[in-house]
Design a protein around this motif. Structure first.
Motif, short mmCIF file in Angstrom:
data_model
loop_
_atom_site.label_atom_id
_atom_site.label_comp_id
_atom_site.label_asym_id
_atom_site.label_seq_id
_atom_site.Cartn_x
_atom_site.Cartn_y
_atom_site.Cartn_z
N ARG A 1 5.53 7.85 9.57
CA ARG A 1 4.62 6.92 8.88
C ARG A 1 3.42 7.67 8.31
NH1 ARG A 1 2.64 1.16 11.37
NH2 ARG A 1 0.84 2.33 12.01
N MET A 2 3.73 8.75 7.54
CA MET A 2 2.68 9.57 6.96
C MET A 2 1.84 8.78 5.95
SD MET A 2 4.94 12.99 6.38
CE MET A 2 5.77 13.81 7.74
N ASN A 3 2.48 7.82 5.31
CA ASN A 3 1.75 6.97 4.38
C ASN A 3 2.11 5.52 4.68
OD1 ASN A 3 0.01 6.97 1.87
ND2 ASN A 3 1.69 5.66 1.22
N PHE A 4 1.09 4.71 4.93
CA PHE A 4 1.32 3.31 5.30
C PHE A 4 0.32 2.48 4.52
CE2 PHE A 4 0.82 -0.37 8.25
CZ PHE A 4 2.15 -0.78 8.28
N ALA A 5 0.80 1.79 3.49
CA ALA A 5 -0.11 1.09 2.58
C ALA A 5 0.35 -0.34 2.37
CB ALA A 5 -0.18 1.82 1.24
N GLN A 6 -0.59 -1.23 2.34
CA GLN A 6 -0.29 -2.64 2.11
C GLN A 6 -0.30 -2.94 0.62
OE1 GLN A 6 -3.05 -5.38 3.90
NE2 GLN A 6 -1.73 -7.15 3.63
N LEU B 1 1.67 1.68 -5.04
CA LEU B 1 2.21 1.25 -3.76
C LEU B 1 1.89 2.23 -2.64
CD1 LEU B 1 5.78 -0.12 -4.64
CD2 LEU B 1 3.68 -1.40 -4.20
N HIS B 2 1.49 3.45 -2.99
CA HIS B 2 1.19 4.48 -2.00
C HIS B 2 -0.21 4.35 -1.41
CE1 HIS B 2 4.48 6.08 -4.42
NE2 HIS B 2 4.80 6.82 -3.41
N TYR C 1 3.87 14.87 0.60
CA TYR C 1 5.31 14.63 0.60
C TYR C 1 5.75 13.90 -0.66
CZ TYR C 1 2.80 10.66 2.35
OH TYR C 1 1.85 9.68 2.49
N ASP C 2 4.87 13.80 -1.65
CA ASP C 2 5.15 12.99 -2.83
C ASP C 2 4.24 13.49 -3.94
OD1 ASP C 2 5.15 10.80 -4.74
OD2 ASP C 2 6.12 9.62 -3.18
N MET C 3 4.70 13.44 -5.17
CA MET C 3 3.89 13.93 -6.29
C MET C 3 2.95 12.86 -6.84
SD MET C 3 4.43 17.01 -6.44
CE MET C 3 3.44 17.35 -7.90
N HIS C 4 2.93 11.67 -6.24
CA HIS C 4 1.98 10.65 -6.69
C HIS C 4 0.57 11.05 -6.27
CE1 HIS C 4 5.67 8.24 -7.01
NE2 HIS C 4 5.00 7.54 -7.91
#
Length: 323
Positions: free
Chosen positions: A59-64, A98-99, A297-300
């Motif tokens: 859960r490295m990124n957890f966004a509502q 969403l991130h 872990y993502d290019m965003h």
């Protein structure tokens, strides 16, 4: 032997149930909003959805996220008014955000930087290209007539591959929905997909398709040929841009592009300058940053990257207001 097989099956079921419970309890799965093509032929999300977008095996990124009545991830409803200053930001998943928690979005940051004197509407949707963006403006023409400034995020190498609009049916076809329905019911599958467990199978498929294409064509590795191909693509993308703005229209007074000049053709930038098409170049903001601007872990864009984007837009708006 039958007892052994029976125990293996039983323990496998128990292990599956235990892992499913762990994934659910610690919320290691993503709740993807449902895609639709609405009555205006716009690819968007089904309105009024809430959930959590999760990335990473821990859960490295957890966004509502919150999908509003119009079908976009936003902290506000899109109600432009003649009595207020309204800004619309249109783009793909980078604008969709969403991130990051929806109440800490680029639009929210921009409002704070402009002292909350404006309303920012974020029309971001994963996979949008320039044709999607111009069609969106045309479909919601009445709303955009009330908006004072429209900012379109344009990635030159990705967003100008076609010169026509047609909604992407992949997101609403039966196979996609079947996969998503299964993932919604069985969270362990959702988690396994998020951490890339199925990537080897996808890579195998992609490599097989690439091998077949390579058999049919033998691309040259000559540097001169590669450069020529790149120039040819630049011309194709520029011509697609010209055709789209001719077909849909492009209000130069209230529309501005948001782009990274490091990844944009010089021919395109020169065309914009010659045609008085305004753009916000955020390249320098990223180049001068000593802090990473994208997720590990993502290019965003990460929170800092989004802050810089908001800075670039705010600086442009303030400079324009002074002139």
């Amino acid at each position: 032997m039958k007892i052994l097989f029976g125990k293996i099956i039983l323990y496998s079921i128990l292990l599956f149930i235990a892992l499913e419970l762990i994934v659910r309890v610690f919320h290691l799965y993503s709740e993807y909003p449902t895609f639709i093509i609405n009555d205006k032929n716009v690819k968007t999300y089904a309105p009024n959805q809430d959930g959590y977008y999760t990335t990473g095996n821990r859960r490295m990124n957890f966004a509502q996220y919150h999908i509003n009545k119009t079908g976009f991830n936003s902290y506000r409803e899109f109600t432009p008014s003649e009595n207020e200053t309204d800004i619309a930001i249109i783009g793909d998943s980078f604008i969709e955000g969403l991130h990051q928690n929806y109440n800490n979005s680029i639009g929210k940051k921009l409002e704070h930087k402009l002292n909350d004197s404006v309303n920012v509407f974020e029309y971001g949707h994963s996979g949008y290209d320039f044709a999607d963006q111009l069609h969106l403006i045309s479909a919601y023409k009445e709303k955009f007539q009330l908006i004072d400034k429209t900012i379109i995020y344009l990635k030159f190498e990705n967003d100008l591959k076609r010169d026509f609009y047609e909604p992407d049916q992949y997101w609403v076809d039966s196979q996609y929905f079947l996969t998503r329905r299964i993932a919604k019911k069985i969270k362990l599958i959702n988690y396994a997909e998020n951490i890339g467990l199925f990537e080897p199978l996808r890579d195998l498929k992609r490599n097989a398709v690439a091998f077949i294409k390579q058999e049919k064509t033998t691309p040259s590795t000559n540097l001169e040929d590669t450069q020529k191909k790149s120039k040819d693509l630049d011309n194709v993308y520029l011509n697609n841009f010209k055709k789209l703005i001719t077909e849909f229209g492009f209000d130069k007074d209230k529309t501005v592009l948001l782009l990274d000049s490091r990844a944009t053709s010089d021919a395109f930038l020169n065309f914009c300058k010659n045609q008085n098409i305004k753009y916000i170049d955020f390249a320098a903001y990223f180049e001068n940053s000593s802090t990473p601007t994208t997720l590990i872990y993502d290019m965003h864009w990460n929170n800092h990257g989004r802050e810089l984007i908001a800075n670039a837009i705010a600086d442009y708006i303030k400079k324009e207001q002074q002139n």
